[in-house]
Design an enzyme around this catalytic site. Structure first.
Site, PDB file in Angstrom:
ATOM      1  CG  HIS A  65      48.017 -78.060 -20.473  1.00 21.18           C
ATOM      2  ND1 HIS A  65      48.809 -77.136 -19.834  1.00 21.18           N
ATOM      3  CD2 HIS A  65      46.931 -78.241 -19.688  1.00 21.18           C
ATOM      4  CE1 HIS A  65      48.215 -76.767 -18.707  1.00 21.18           C
ATOM      5  NE2 HIS A  65      47.076 -77.431 -18.596  1.00 21.18           N
ATOM      6  CD  GLU A  67      50.722 -75.943 -25.157  1.00 25.65           C
ATOM      7  OE1 GLU A  67      49.795 -76.657 -24.695  1.00 25.65           O
ATOM      8  OE2 GLU A  67      50.829 -74.741 -24.911  1.00 25.65           O
ATOM      9  CB  CYS A  99      53.313 -77.126 -21.985  1.00 24.30           C
ATOM     10  SG  CYS A  99      51.623 -77.739 -21.896  1.00 24.30           S
ATOM     11  CB  ALA A 169      15.332 -62.985 -30.696  1.00 27.36           C
ATOM     12  NE  ARG A 222      15.439 -76.967 -27.291  1.00 29.86           N
ATOM     13  CZ  ARG A 222      15.327 -75.880 -26.511  1.00 29.86           C
ATOM     14  NH1 ARG A 222      15.888 -75.856 -25.324  1.00 29.86           N
ATOM     15  NH2 ARG A 222      14.668 -74.816 -26.921  1.00 29.86           N
TER      16      ARG A 222
HETATM   17  C1  AOF Z   1      49.017 -74.617 -21.965  1.00 28.68           C
HETATM   18  N1  AOF Z   1      48.329 -75.455 -22.779  1.00 28.68           N
HETATM   19  O1  AOF Z   1      46.475 -76.542 -23.354  1.00 28.68           O
HETATM   20  C2  AOF Z   1      46.388 -75.103 -21.491  1.00 28.68           C
HETATM   21  C3  AOF Z   1      47.116 -74.199 -20.673  1.00 28.68           C
HETATM   22  O2  AOF Z   1      45.663 -77.139 -13.933  1.00 28.68           O
HETATM   23  P1  AOF Z   1      46.396 -77.174 -15.235  1.00 28.68           P
HETATM   24  O3  AOF Z   1      47.684 -77.935 -15.161  1.00 28.68           O
HETATM   25  O4  AOF Z   1      45.538 -77.598 -16.396  1.00 28.68           O
HETATM   26  O5  AOF Z   1      46.862 -75.672 -15.514  1.00 28.68           O
HETATM   27  C4  AOF Z   1      45.913 -74.667 -15.833  1.00 28.68           C
HETATM   28  C5  AOF Z   1      46.636 -73.476 -16.375  1.00 28.68           C
HETATM   29  O6  AOF Z   1      47.430 -73.901 -17.472  1.00 28.68           O
HETATM   30  C6  AOF Z   1      45.766 -72.373 -16.928  1.00 28.68           C
HETATM   31  O7  AOF Z   1      45.423 -71.391 -15.971  1.00 28.68           O
HETATM   32  C7  AOF Z   1      46.648 -71.787 -17.986  1.00 28.68           C
HETATM   33  O8  AOF Z   1      47.655 -70.970 -17.407  1.00 28.68           O
HETATM   34  C8  AOF Z   1      47.343 -72.998 -18.542  1.00 28.68           C
HETATM   35  N2  AOF Z   1      46.536 -73.611 -19.617  1.00 28.68           N
HETATM   36  N3  AOF Z   1      48.409 -73.981 -20.962  1.00 28.68           N
HETATM   37  O9  AOF Z   1      50.236 -74.468 -22.126  1.00 28.68           O
HETATM   38  C9  AOF Z   1      47.050 -75.732 -22.588  1.00 28.68           C
HETATM   39  N4  AOF Z   1      45.093 -75.397 -21.232  1.00 28.68           N
HETATM   40 ZN    ZN Z   2      50.572 -76.433 -20.457  1.00 27.02          ZN
END
Ligand code: AOF
Ligand code: ZN
Length: 384
Positions: A65, A67, A99, A169, A222
């Site tokens: 993720h 963070e 996170c 379009a 493309r």
């Molecule tokens: C965050 N930061 O960059 C994202 C989040 O299967 P996982 O571990 O990737 O978890 C997916 C879930 O995590 C998704 O449904 C959403 O709740 C969260 N995504 N959260 O803190 C991130 N991509």
């Molecule tokens: Zn996360």
């Protein structure tokens, strides 16, 4: 992954600074547009004494993720810093660890966010866990832009149905084609390049079989649009798609033909041999592929955003039953004319002016000799 180009600034203690760093998160997040579903687009920056010490974005589902990547980059400098992210940090073990654990471990002092993550495993519990650990949390900055960026993710989380964009379009007098069905080309290079960039940002593009027979589109992205949509879909209740259709000759994205029980099995085998994946879905009252059933089926394939690209019949049906969330209409300064020339919205249309659908948050683009108009029929919710 790293990005240190952002301007160094001092926190002036007002919301402008917060909004500016959230906008930076949104820009970073948007780099993975079209690649993260079923996950959201998330960007994060770590700021210490006004200086950006880490910035990153989530690249695709299953990978780290935003963070965590930004904190990794910041290293020990994350201690006492502020972490900005356009979505509430997660607090659950999915394919990756929470996170919030990484944020707490790093000793971050403040977390600033745009919107809550509606995933029921998170949904406010991420903010709560951070507060419980003594971290100052604030949210709600640039929430409209954040909700627009993640419109597909938010809609699928809330309703189980993908976010639907209607794209066409048109001539200035609202025709998709001449009375003989000729439509190549209405708009010029610049408009088509923008349409391809939008394609690259959705999970699936969908057309009716009439468009395949008339235009033989490839449905790829493309013009430098990056990777194309994961699924290139034809709605074809009687399997009239020719096995030599151009969309079956492309490698980018799965060519998916959605049909009904009425389709002949011989046709199905012929198309599968030509490289198509054929799925049977429910038929509507007229024996055509049922649009709501198509959306549910695509959702099961982790599709969060769908673009309907025509023809007139598909867009008319979609407008009639109210499944379109947003339109992207490209206009060329042409007059085609003819009562028989295909319109964007055929059928009966509305009877009274006050029944006409009005677009919200309308944006206009000038594209060489053409224009585009973008607007919502339903705006994405902004979870606080
Ligand atoms: C965050 N930061 O960059 C994202 C989040 O299967 P996982 O571990 O990737 O978890 C997916 C879930 O995590 C998704 O449904 C959403 O709740 C969260 N995504 N959260 O803190 C991130 N991509
Ligand atoms: Zn996360």
């Amino acid at each position: 992954m790293s990005d240190r180009s952002s301007a160094v600034s001092r926190d002036d203690g007002n919301g402008d600074t917060e909004a500016r760093f959230i906008r930076r998160c949104l820009e970073l997040a948007a780099r993975a547009r079209g690649a993260t579903s079923p996950n959201p687009l998330v960007g994060a920056v770590v700021v210490r004494e006004g200086v950006v010490v880490g910035s990153a974005w989530h690249h695709r589902a299953g990978e780290p993720h935003a963070e965590r990547l930004a904190l990794q980059q910041a290293g020990p400098q994350a201690g006492g810093a502020t972490l900005y992210s356009n979505m509430e940090p997660c607090c659950h073990h999915g394919r990756t660890p929470p996170c919030v654990d990484a944020i707490i471990e790093a000793g971050v002092a403040r977390v600033v966010s745009a919107i809550r993550d509606p995933d029921p495993r998170v949904d406010g519990k991420g903010f709560e866990a951070l507060r419980a650990a003594g971290i100052e949390v604030s949210s709600g900055f640039e929430s409209q832009a954040a909700a627009e960026l993640n419109a597909g993710y938010l809609k699928i989380q809330r309703s189980g149905i993908p976010f639907v964009i209607g794209k066409a379009a048109l001539s200035l007098d609202g025709r998709l084609a001449t009375r003989t069905g000729s439509s190549q080309w209405i708009t010029g290079e610049q408009a088509r390049a923008m349409a391809h960039r939008i394609r690259a940002g959705v999970d699936a593009v969908v057309v009716g079989v009439g468009t395949v027979l008339a235009d033989d589109p490839r449905l790829t992205a493309r013009h430098g649009g990056g990777a194309g949509p994961r699924y290139r879909v034809v709605l074809d209740s009687h399997l009239r798609t020719p096995p030599q259709a151009s969309l079956l000759q492309q490698r980018d994205g799965v060519p998916l033909i959605m049909t009904t029980q009425a389709a002949a099995s011989g046709e199905r085998q012929r198309l599968e041999k030509a490289g198509a994946t054929v799925l049977v879905v429910a038929a509507d009252g007229q024996g055509r592929v049922d649009l709501p059933a198509v959306l549910v089926r695509l959702a099961a394939l982790d599709v969060c955003t769908v673009m309907l690209e025509g023809g007139s019949r598909l867009l008319t049906e979609a407008l009639q039953i109210g499944i379109i969330d947003k339109v992207f209409l490209f206009y060329a300064p042409l007059l085609i004319g003819g009562a028989e020339a295909l319109p964007l919205w055929g059928g009966e249309g509305v009877a009274q002016m006050d029944e006409a659908r009005r677009l919200q948050r309308v944006r206009h683009y000038r594209l060489g000799r053409d224009w585009a108009v973008e607007g919502y029929l339903r705006t994405p919710p902004e979870p606080e």
